[in-house]
Write an enzyme that holds these catalytic residues in place. Structure first.
Site, PDB file in Angstrom:
ATOM      1  N   GLU A  33      -6.358   7.190  -0.699  1.00 36.93           N
ATOM      2  CA  GLU A  33      -6.236   5.955   0.074  1.00 36.93           C
ATOM      3  C   GLU A  33      -6.846   4.773  -0.670  1.00 36.93           C
ATOM      4  O   GLU A  33      -6.280   3.672  -0.675  1.00 36.93           O
ATOM      5  CB  GLU A  33      -6.894   6.119   1.445  1.00 36.93           C
ATOM      6  CG  GLU A  33      -6.149   7.047   2.383  1.00 36.93           C
ATOM      7  CD  GLU A  33      -4.723   6.598   2.647  1.00 36.93           C
ATOM      8  OE1 GLU A  33      -4.466   5.378   2.701  1.00 36.93           O
ATOM      9  OE2 GLU A  33      -3.854   7.471   2.785  1.00 36.93           O
ATOM     10  N   HIS A  47       1.399   4.393  -2.813  1.00 38.70           N
ATOM     11  CA  HIS A  47       1.481   5.854  -2.705  1.00 38.70           C
ATOM     12  C   HIS A  47       2.679   6.381  -3.484  1.00 38.70           C
ATOM     13  O   HIS A  47       2.593   7.411  -4.164  1.00 38.70           O
ATOM     14  CB  HIS A  47       1.606   6.266  -1.237  1.00 38.70           C
ATOM     15  CG  HIS A  47       0.319   6.287  -0.494  1.00 38.70           C
ATOM     16  ND1 HIS A  47      -0.799   6.972  -0.936  1.00 38.70           N
ATOM     17  CD2 HIS A  47      -0.036   5.715   0.695  1.00 38.70           C
ATOM     18  CE1 HIS A  47      -1.774   6.826  -0.057  1.00 38.70           C
ATOM     19  NE2 HIS A  47      -1.342   6.061   0.931  1.00 38.70           N
ATOM     20  N   HIS A  78       0.842  -1.211   0.000  1.00 35.48           N
ATOM     21  CA  HIS A  78       0.000   0.000   0.000  1.00 35.48           C
ATOM     22  C   HIS A  78       0.871   1.252   0.000  1.00 35.48           C
ATOM     23  O   HIS A  78       0.621   2.195  -0.767  1.00 35.48           O
ATOM     24  CB  HIS A  78      -0.912  -0.025   1.230  1.00 35.48           C
ATOM     25  CG  HIS A  78      -1.619   1.269   1.507  1.00 35.48           C
ATOM     26  ND1 HIS A  78      -2.922   1.501   1.149  1.00 35.48           N
ATOM     27  CD2 HIS A  78      -1.184   2.415   2.110  1.00 35.48           C
ATOM     28  CE1 HIS A  78      -3.268   2.720   1.518  1.00 35.48           C
ATOM     29  NE2 HIS A  78      -2.225   3.297   2.096  1.00 35.48           N
ATOM     30  N   GLU A  79       1.889   1.272   0.848  1.00 37.37           N
ATOM     31  CA  GLU A  79       2.761   2.444   0.905  1.00 37.37           C
ATOM     32  C   GLU A  79       3.526   2.628  -0.401  1.00 37.37           C
ATOM     33  O   GLU A  79       3.720   3.753  -0.870  1.00 37.37           O
ATOM     34  CB  GLU A  79       3.724   2.330   2.086  1.00 37.37           C
ATOM     35  CG  GLU A  79       3.046   2.265   3.442  1.00 37.37           C
ATOM     36  CD  GLU A  79       2.078   3.418   3.681  1.00 37.37           C
ATOM     37  OE1 GLU A  79       2.288   4.511   3.117  1.00 37.37           O
ATOM     38  OE2 GLU A  79       1.102   3.222   4.418  1.00 37.37           O
TER      39      GLU A  79
END
Length: 316
Positions: A202, A134, A130-131
């Site tokens: 998100e 980003h 997930h990071e």
């Protein structure tokens, strides 16, 4: 689109900053705020990642000091087609994680010790994917500069409340009303600017993380565990600097659970539902389809961090 969004965000925050300067010191205050905002934008572009990592007291790790965790991030970065980011661990009991850096070539990802202790390997892989999502979506510049400028607006607003209450129209054209606007409305407006892109960002990072790790259900499980613990275990670094709360995978501040106008993140239940829908739809998200080999090994025990700040064991 991300470049345009970043530019619009910086313009909005700069305008708020200038508005607070005007309410404190009139035209001269506005000009001073404009110059200060320009300098802060440049400084934040080059240094905001260092500031965020420092505020979280994160320490950099490598293949020698944290071989399994570092190797996991390396495999995920390769899956994502990204350069290897710098890898950090923050000594923080709350399970959480964030990414920072002005672009993929200067990115850093950070996990807390609480996250490495609470989650299993596949869930950690989902969170770090997930990071990296980003990073891949180039959200990190927006997040780090937003945190820096929003915090500066709050400090300037506090300055207005304590030192801007005089009635001299040359310095404060709106008098005490202007002080109240600067002290109350400006931080609220800055927060709303932060929230404007948070939910979409998100959800997009969740989707990218599922694609990078190949395990949307593992990320969903991680979000459930992190959200449950985040409201029981305080994150003192975030409590001291709430302007950076939106950078974490789950809101690190206590008491912000609702998916409403003032939430820094979408409701965890909604994010989990979207991920489970991805898992149920197939689409290549099989249990091993895109996951690096490291994510398919059994989970390992995570050592506690000693009082010296050094940890022992495979997760660094």
């Amino acid at each position: 689109m991300n470049t345009l969004r970043t530019g619009m965000l910086l313009a909005a925050l700069t305008a708020i900053f200038m508005g607070v300067g005007y309410l404190i010191g009139g035209t001269g205050g506005m000009v001073f705020a404009l110059v200060l905002a320009g300098g802060m934008n440049v400084f934040a572009y080059w240094n905001s990642d260092k500031m965020v990592l420092s505020m979280n007291r994160a320490r950099e790790v490598d293949a020698s000091s944290a071989p399994e965790f570092y190797g996991l991030v390396r495999d995920l970065a390769a899956n994502a087609g990204l350069p290897m980011p710098r890898v950090y661990i923050a000594d923080n009991p709350q399970p959480n994680a964030f990414a920072t850096g002005r672009d993929p070539d200067h990115a850093a990802v950070c996990a807390t010790t609480g996250l490495l202790q609470v989650l299993n390997r596949e869930e950690i892989a989902g969170v770090m994917a997930h990071e990296l999502g980003h990073v891949k979506n180039r959200d990190t510049l927006t997040m780090t500069i937003t945190a820096t400028l929003a915090g500066a607006i709050s400090m300037l607003a506090n300055f207005a409340l304590f030192f801007g209450g005089g009635r001299n129209s040359n310095n404060n054209p709106l008098g005490f009303v202007g002080v109240l606007v600067a002290a109350i409305v400006a931080p609220l407006a800055a927060m709303l600017v932060q929230m404007a892109i948070s939910r979409t960002r998100e959800y997009a990072a969740d989707r990218a993380g599922a694609e990078i790790s190949g395990r949307p259900e593992a990320l969903a499980s991680a979000l459930a565990k992190i959200s449950g613990a985040a409201h029981r275990v305080p994150n003192m670094a975030a409590e001291r600097n709430p302007a950076m709360a939106h950078m974490f995978i789950v809101n690190p501040l206590s008491g912000a659970r609702m998916d409403n106008l003032f939430s820094t993140h979408p409701a965890t239940e909604n994010r989990i539902a979207a991920l489970m829908q991805m898992a149920g739809s197939g689409g290549g998200y099989s249990r091993s389809a895109q996951a690096p080999a490291a994510t398919r090994r059994p989970s390992v025990a995570v050592p506690r961090v000693g009082t010296t700040g050094r940890s022992r064991g495979p997760w660094g």
